[in-house]
Scaffold this motif. Structure first.
Motif, short mmCIF file in Angstrom:
data_model
loop_
_atom_site.label_atom_id
_atom_site.label_comp_id
_atom_site.label_asym_id
_atom_site.label_seq_id
_atom_site.Cartn_x
_atom_site.Cartn_y
_atom_site.Cartn_z
N TRP A 1 0.81 -1.14 -0.16
CA TRP A 1 0.00 -0.01 -0.02
C TRP A 1 0.88 1.27 0.08
CZ3 TRP A 1 -5.16 -0.92 0.18
CH2 TRP A 1 -5.89 -1.96 0.63
N ASP A 2 0.35 2.28 -0.79
CA ASP A 2 0.92 3.58 -0.55
C ASP A 2 0.45 4.25 0.65
OD1 ASP A 2 1.10 6.66 -0.59
OD2 ASP A 2 2.07 6.14 -2.69
N ALA A 3 1.27 4.47 1.67
CA ALA A 3 0.76 5.02 3.30
C ALA A 3 0.03 6.38 3.02
CB ALA A 3 1.86 5.04 4.13
N ALA A 4 0.64 7.23 1.94
CA ALA A 4 -0.11 8.69 1.82
C ALA A 4 -1.60 8.38 0.96
CB ALA A 4 0.86 9.51 0.98
N SER A 5 -1.50 7.84 0.00
CA SER A 5 -2.75 7.65 -0.80
C SER A 5 -3.72 6.86 -0.57
CB SER A 5 -2.42 7.69 -2.44
OG SER A 5 -1.98 6.50 -2.75
N GLY A 6 -3.08 5.65 0.21
CA GLY A 6 -4.00 4.42 0.25
C GLY A 6 -4.04 3.26 -0.99
N LYS A 7 -3.50 3.77 -1.93
CA LYS A 7 -3.23 2.90 -3.17
C LYS A 7 -2.61 1.64 -2.99
CE LYS A 7 -1.77 3.33 -7.87
NZ LYS A 7 -1.22 4.08 -8.94
N VAL A 8 -3.14 0.61 -3.65
CA VAL A 8 -2.48 -0.67 -3.71
C VAL A 8 -1.36 -0.66 -4.61
CG1 VAL A 8 -2.85 -3.08 -4.11
CG2 VAL A 8 -4.61 -1.98 -3.14
N LEU A 9 -0.05 -0.70 -4.03
CA LEU A 9 1.09 -0.83 -5.11
C LEU A 9 1.10 -1.88 -5.77
CD1 LEU A 9 3.30 1.46 -2.94
CD2 LEU A 9 1.95 2.22 -4.81
N GLN A 10 1.04 -3.04 -5.08
CA GLN A 10 1.43 -4.51 -5.54
C GLN A 10 0.52 -5.50 -4.70
OE1 GLN A 10 2.35 -6.74 -8.15
NE2 GLN A 10 4.10 -5.25 -8.26
N LEU A 11 0.06 -6.53 -5.28
CA LEU A 11 -0.81 -7.90 -4.82
C LEU A 11 0.29 -8.83 -5.02
CD1 LEU A 11 -4.25 -7.29 -5.95
CD2 LEU A 11 -3.37 -6.98 -3.84
N HIS A 12 0.38 -9.72 -4.04
CA HIS A 12 1.52 -10.86 -3.84
C HIS A 12 0.58 -12.06 -3.33
CE1 HIS A 12 4.92 -13.15 -4.00
NE2 HIS A 12 4.88 -13.59 -2.80
N TYR A 13 0.21 -13.08 -3.94
CA TYR A 13 -0.37 -14.24 -3.66
C TYR A 13 0.44 -15.29 -3.15
CZ TYR A 13 -4.00 -11.98 -6.13
OH TYR A 13 -5.14 -11.15 -6.75
N GLN A 14 0.11 -15.92 -1.98
CA GLN A 14 0.85 -16.90 -1.11
C GLN A 14 -0.25 -17.47 -0.42
OE1 GLN A 14 4.33 -14.91 0.60
NE2 GLN A 14 5.03 -16.96 1.35
N PHE A 15 0.32 -18.48 0.10
CA PHE A 15 -0.94 -19.65 0.77
C PHE A 15 -0.67 -19.00 2.27
CE2 PHE A 15 -2.03 -23.35 3.36
CZ PHE A 15 -3.07 -23.57 2.81
N GLY A 16 -1.69 -17.96 2.66
CA GLY A 16 -1.69 -17.27 3.88
C GLY A 16 -0.42 -16.61 4.03
N VAL A 17 -0.39 -15.59 4.73
CA VAL A 17 0.70 -14.77 5.27
C VAL A 17 0.98 -14.76 6.89
CG1 VAL A 17 2.02 -12.49 5.30
CG2 VAL A 17 0.65 -13.42 3.26
N ALA A 18 1.76 -15.41 7.39
CA ALA A 18 2.02 -15.61 8.89
C ALA A 18 2.85 -14.46 9.26
CB ALA A 18 2.64 -16.75 9.13
N ALA A 19 3.92 -13.86 8.23
CA ALA A 19 4.74 -12.91 9.03
C ALA A 19 5.03 -12.08 7.67
CB ALA A 19 5.90 -13.64 9.65
N ALA A 20 5.67 -10.76 7.75
CA ALA A 20 6.26 -9.96 6.60
C ALA A 20 6.88 -8.94 7.20
CB ALA A 20 5.06 -9.42 5.95
N HIS A 21 7.80 -8.51 6.36
CA HIS A 21 8.92 -7.30 6.94
C HIS A 21 9.32 -6.74 5.58
CE1 HIS A 21 11.86 -5.41 8.93
NE2 HIS A 21 11.27 -5.47 10.20
N ALA A 22 9.36 -5.50 5.59
CA ALA A 22 10.04 -4.91 4.49
C ALA A 22 11.59 -4.59 4.61
CB ALA A 22 9.27 -3.38 4.24
N PHE A 23 12.30 -4.40 3.67
CA PHE A 23 13.57 -4.05 3.72
C PHE A 23 13.76 -2.51 3.96
CE2 PHE A 23 13.87 -8.32 2.15
CZ PHE A 23 14.92 -8.95 2.73
N ALA A 24 14.62 -2.26 4.54
CA ALA A 24 14.97 -0.81 4.44
C ALA A 24 15.40 -0.03 3.50
CB ALA A 24 15.57 -0.30 5.92
N ASP A 25 16.60 -0.79 2.73
CA ASP A 25 17.36 -0.26 1.95
C ASP A 25 17.00 -0.26 0.31
OD1 ASP A 25 19.11 0.61 3.90
OD2 ASP A 25 19.83 -1.64 4.09
#
Length: 240
Positions: A1-25
């Protein structure tokens, strides 16, 4: 998601999501599914760069620099993965479930907390134990304070301990509300230059000055509907 606009930037399909983390760099994220597979993929293109298997993941963290990630298993191990090669090594010493793990800003150390009543600081490069902090109760959360010279641990009863991460030894303890909070407790250090911690438990979030052990503010209270599951702070520490 774009935090400013609320727009969806990318959809990624996986069998459920138990955890997620973004790389800072860069523009990558790592997501771990219920099928015990973790995927590193690009936000811009959606392309998957690496898939690595796990035995079940409750949380995942990305190291500074973008090469390494750490997965926290559903049992007693944490695993550090090389996102370029897929190589990995385990951090094994806990005798019970690891409930939380955080990476130091220098990327060379991590701290894990477990229901075995221990918090452990590890040297990532050698997989060595640097410090073991013993508690009288199971742990629910851990945090790195500032540049990494201090760490905080929180028990399932909301008791907070601040430790010297370089020399070992407890510097301050405070809090503790009597109720069992396992699975719904978090601790965050607000701004590297301040002495503030925010600790969330099922009955709300509290802002503490850890140097004095005094509670400065309680968030939620009567205005909070239901129970609090987690708390997160912005990088600047102004918004919780």
């Amino acid at each position: 998601w774009d935090a400013a606009s609320g727009k969806v930037l990318q959809l990624h399909y996986q069998f459920g999501v138990a955890a997620a983390h973004a790389f800072a760099d860069d523009d990558r994220v790592v997501t771990c599914g219920f099928d015990s597979a973790c995927e590193v993929w690009s936000i811009a293109s959606g392309d998957v760069a690496l898939v690595f298997p796990t035995t079940g993941t409750s949380a995942v963290r990305a190291f500074p620099g973008g090469r390494w990630v750490m997965t926290i298993g559903v049992l007693t191990e944490a695993t550090v993965w090389d996102t370029f090669t897929g190589d990995s090594f385990d951090l094994r010493a806990h005798r019970d479930v690891i409930v939380d793990a955080q990476i130091f800003p220098d990327g060379g150390r991590v701290i894990t907390g477990s229901t075995d009543m221990q918090a452990i600081i590890w040297d990532v490069q050698g997989g060595r134990l640097l410090h073991v902090f013993l508690h009288r109760d199971p742990l629910a959360a851990v945090a790195v304070i500032g540049e990494g010279d201090r760490v905080a641990t929180v028990t399932v009863y909301g008791k907070v301990f601040v430790w010297n991460a370089e020399l070992g030894g407890v510097l301050r303890s405070f809090g503790g509300h009597g109720a069992w909070h396992s699975g719904a407790c978090s601790v965050w250090a607000l701004r590297p230059t301040t002495d503030l911690l925010v600790v969330s438990t099922l009955d709300g979030a509290r802002v503490w000055n850890w140097t004095s052990g005094s509670m400065l503010r309680r968030l939620g209270g009567e205005a909070q509907l239901g129970v609090l599951g987690s708390t997160v702070a912005t990088l600047g520490g102004d918004v919780i």
